[in-house]
Design an enzyme around this catalytic site. Structure first.
Site, PDB file in Angstrom:
ATOM      1  N   CYS A 201      -9.295  66.058  52.749  1.00 62.28           N
ATOM      2  CA  CYS A 201      -8.128  66.152  53.637  1.00 62.28           C
ATOM      3  C   CYS A 201      -8.525  66.348  55.093  1.00 62.28           C
ATOM      4  O   CYS A 201      -7.885  65.787  55.996  1.00 62.28           O
ATOM      5  CB  CYS A 201      -7.207  67.275  53.168  1.00 62.28           C
TER       6      CYS A 201
ATOM      7  N   HIS B 163      -5.426  72.914  52.526  1.00 61.33           N
ATOM      8  CA  HIS B 163      -5.111  71.544  52.929  1.00 61.33           C
ATOM      9  C   HIS B 163      -5.015  71.471  54.451  1.00 61.33           C
ATOM     10  O   HIS B 163      -4.740  72.473  55.125  1.00 61.33           O
ATOM     11  CB  HIS B 163      -3.785  71.113  52.302  1.00 61.33           C
TER      12      HIS B 163
ATOM     13  N   ASP C  68       1.162  63.494  56.958  1.00 61.03           N
ATOM     14  CA  ASP C  68       0.035  63.843  56.095  1.00 61.03           C
ATOM     15  C   ASP C  68      -0.740  62.570  55.747  1.00 61.03           C
ATOM     16  O   ASP C  68      -0.335  61.805  54.861  1.00 61.03           O
ATOM     17  CB  ASP C  68       0.525  64.528  54.823  1.00 61.03           C
TER      18      ASP C  68
END
Length: 675
Positions: free
Chosen positions: A417, A461, A477
């Site tokens: 991520c 994250h 995202d």
């Protein structure tokens, strides 16, 4: 001068050392090593004094020991107004007391100090294992206190039994005081040294940081909702915002970190709230991080004391989170905000900042995208489409060199991520769109039995936010474009083969162990909700449920009625024969013999000695003479010679006595004597 009868015997010393070791053992991992060795040396010195091989240290030696200890504390700790040095000072005093442990008065003082050392266990942890160990420490210290009475009381079984009875008798009073005594601020609110390593998300991000967190299944957050629960795709728990990039490392930048004096809104009225009610209301229990930042959904607002809000939609605490901390949050979706603040010049420059050099291919591509598309939303869609077509989500991304963004975008195209979020924000800034990296947690495991969301460290994250004039800051995202199952179903689903593969005991692969782990977490959650977070508000609510209305009269009745009942029960227990239960077994057996003799017509007179009683039995009941003589002899050996075999023989004699046969033989003689 100390009297000889007040000197400490061997059993008393052993109990004192056992109590000291018990209360100091949990601190061995956090105290400096020299304090542990110092305590062991003081114990060894005191043992040598008992053996007659050494004398008690003189005044000069004691002064030298105190000076060395103080110097060691100064060198070991950076600041004094903190918990760790205060606990260490208490442990040093506890250890040095052994150098003058001479009389029972010194023993009582040392053991009373042991209770304080045992209480410091909860300064650092308030978990169930620590609570159980605290009870064990209290049992051992109380047993050591009872052992100071000497003789029979120093036996392990006797001392531990008395300790357990005393603590059991005090438990009702403890529960009563726990409910009614006014709740004060916890001792662990005092600052701690920040030198220890913190767990969880750091104040900066480099490639590989979140991959490291993915290997930990330790709890990070527990979140209980009052009302609707957000869908998995909306469970973004933001904690940090990274606005500065030096070419490889993302950090918060100047004016963002509250530790550097960044502005924080501590007065709740300064932040205007939207007229539309909050969509989500929830309570977060956060594990200790040793940092000030808290975690919540976007646009948070908290009324919890000591919690403030930053300009970039985050929550921070006035002091670092050294232990589990619970706070209430209300969150508004950004779509419900009518007024959107403009992006100032300083904030625009901050969120467009890039190093002067580095990553030339990414810069060139971003400039081309800016020329092809008119707004930031279109540029963002083009970058996300590029991620979706060519990239792979993995927990084992290859290492990146100096131009990390170029190597990731046009080389490896494999990442976690932080790779996607960092490269995406770089591209948007290079294209002239204000953007920033947001770090926190995403997702969580829903626990049906207790109805709360369990967020673990592997849920860490990183995502992005971009600024558009029409919508303000909005979440983007990039990981969702590559691996949507990571956002929808969690890390275990997105990286099933790589998930926790380096773990020594991969519990997620064993359903039974995984259920047991979840059950243990539910127990911890209930423990924290019921005991650890029992504050003044919880106390008031409990008393209102019990009393209806909290008034001085009702509160006094609530205290006095249980006390009166307990006192009556204690007096009844003493009257019923509680004292007799404290007699030695040999004496209890002999009293049983006397009662049986009274039943056959030969009662024992007041003050009559056992041998005189046996001789009178031989005169008045000759057939019982042999039995009385044997019982008396066994009793004298058991009571006065401390002979265990005689005590067992006394028990056998009473069991062999046929009372019915005795009565049959004695009754005719009694009738003849009366005639």
């Amino acid at each position: 001068m100390t009297r000889p009868d007040s000197l400490l015997p061997r059993e008393s010393l052993l109990w004192i050392f056992a109590a000291q070791f018990t209360v100091l053992l949990p601190h061995f991992t956090r105290l400096p090593l020299w304090i542990i060795f110092g305590w062991a040396l003081a114990v060894l010195w005191r043992v040598e004094v008992y053996r007659g091989r050494r004398e008690f240290p003189g005044r000069l030696v004691k002064l030298l020991a105190v000076s060395v200890a103080l110097l060691g504390l100064v060198l070991s700790y950076r600041r004094w107004f903190a918990l760790e040095p205060m606990v260490a000072l208490l442990a040093v005093s506890f250890a040095l007391k052994n150098l003058e442990l001479l009389s029972r008065r010194d023993a009582f003082l040392s053991l009373l100090l042991a209770y304080f050392v045992a209480a410091t266990l909860f300064v650092f942890e308030q978990t169930i294992p620590y609570a159980l160990y605290g009870v064990l420490a209290a049992v051992v210290v109380t047993a050591a206190l009872s052992a100071q009475l000497g003789g029979f009381s120093a036996r392990p079984r006797r001392a531990l039994g008395l300790s357990l009875r005393l603590l059991a008798q005090s438990a009702p009073l403890m529960l009563l005081l726990f409910m009614v005594i006014p709740r004060l601020g916890p001792l662990w609110a005092v600052p701690q040294n920040s030198g220890g390593a913190s767990t969880g998300i750091s104040d900066s991000m480099t490639p590989g940081d979140f991959t490291r967190l993915s290997k930990s299944d330790q709890p990070a957050l527990r979140i209980a909702f009052d009302g609707p629960v957000p869908a998995p795709e909306q469970r973004y728990w933001r904690g940090l915002v990274y606005s500065h990039f030096d070419g490889r490392r993302w950090s918060q930048g100047f004016g963002v970190d509250p530790r550097e004096g960044a502005p924080v809104s501590w007065r709740k009225t300064e932040n205007p709230l939207p007229e539309v009610g909050p969509r989500y209301r929830y309570r977060v229990i956060q594990e200790p991080t040793r940092n000030q930042w808290l975690f919540a959904m976007a646009r948070p607002h908290s009324e919890t004391r000591g919690v403030g809000e930053t300009r970039d939609d985050r929550l921070v605490r006035s002091v670092p989170v050294y232990s589990r901390f619970a706070y209430d949050v209300r969150s508004w979706p950004r779509s419900s905000l009518v007024q959107r603040p403009e992006l100032g010049d300083f904030e625009r420059r901050r969120n467009l900042q890039l190093p002067a050099e580095g990553n030339p291919r990414a810069r060139a591509w971003a400039q081309n995208l800016a020329q092809e598309h008119q707004d930031g939303a279109a540029i963002s869609a083009a970058v996300l489409e590029f991620f979706h077509r060519r990239f792979t989500y993995t927990l084992k991304p290859p290492a990146l060199g100096q131009d990390s963004v170029d190597e990731f975008l046009f080389g490896s195209q494999q990442g976690f991520c932080e790779h996607f979020a960092g490269s995406y924000v770089f591209m948007m800034r290079a294209a002239g769109v204000p953007a920033r990296v947001v770090a926190g947690y995403q997702g969580g495991e829903w626990v049906d039995q207790e109805e709360y969301l369990l967020v673990r460290q592997y849920d860490a994250h990183a995502w992005a936010e971009i600024w558009t004039p029409s919508r303000g800051w909005q979440r983007v995202d990039p990981t969702a474009a590559v691996s949507p199952e990571r956002i929808r179903d969690g890390l275990q689903s997105a990286a099933a083969e790589e998930f926790m593969e380096d773990s020594l005991l991969p519990l997620h692969r064993f359903s039974l162990l995984n259920r047991l782990r979840l059950q243990w977490d539910m127990i911890n959650y209930r423990w924290y909700q019921t005991v650890v977070s029992f504050d003044s508000d919880s106390q008031q609510n409990l008393l209102k449920r019990l009393l209806g209305e909290v008034s001085p009269l009702r509160l006094a009745a609530f205290l006095l009625i249980p006390a009166a009942i307990g006192l009556c029960l204690l007096l009844l227990w003493l009257w019923w024969g509680g004292r007799g239960q404290q007699l030695p077994r040999a004496q209890r057996l002999y009293l049983k013999f006397c009662r049986r003799m009274a039943g056959v017509g030969v009662p024992r007179r007041s003050g009559e000695a056992p041998r005189d009683y046996a001789r009178r039995i031989a005169t008045e009941a000759p057939r019982l003479a042999a039995m009385a003589s044997a019982v008396t002899a066994a009793y004298e050996r058991a009571a006065y010679a401390d002979d265990p075999s005689a005590e067992r023989q006394l028990g056998r004699l009473l069991r062999q006595w046929r009372l019915g046969a005795m009565l049959a033989n004695v009754a005719p003689r009694r009738h003849q004597a009366q005639a």
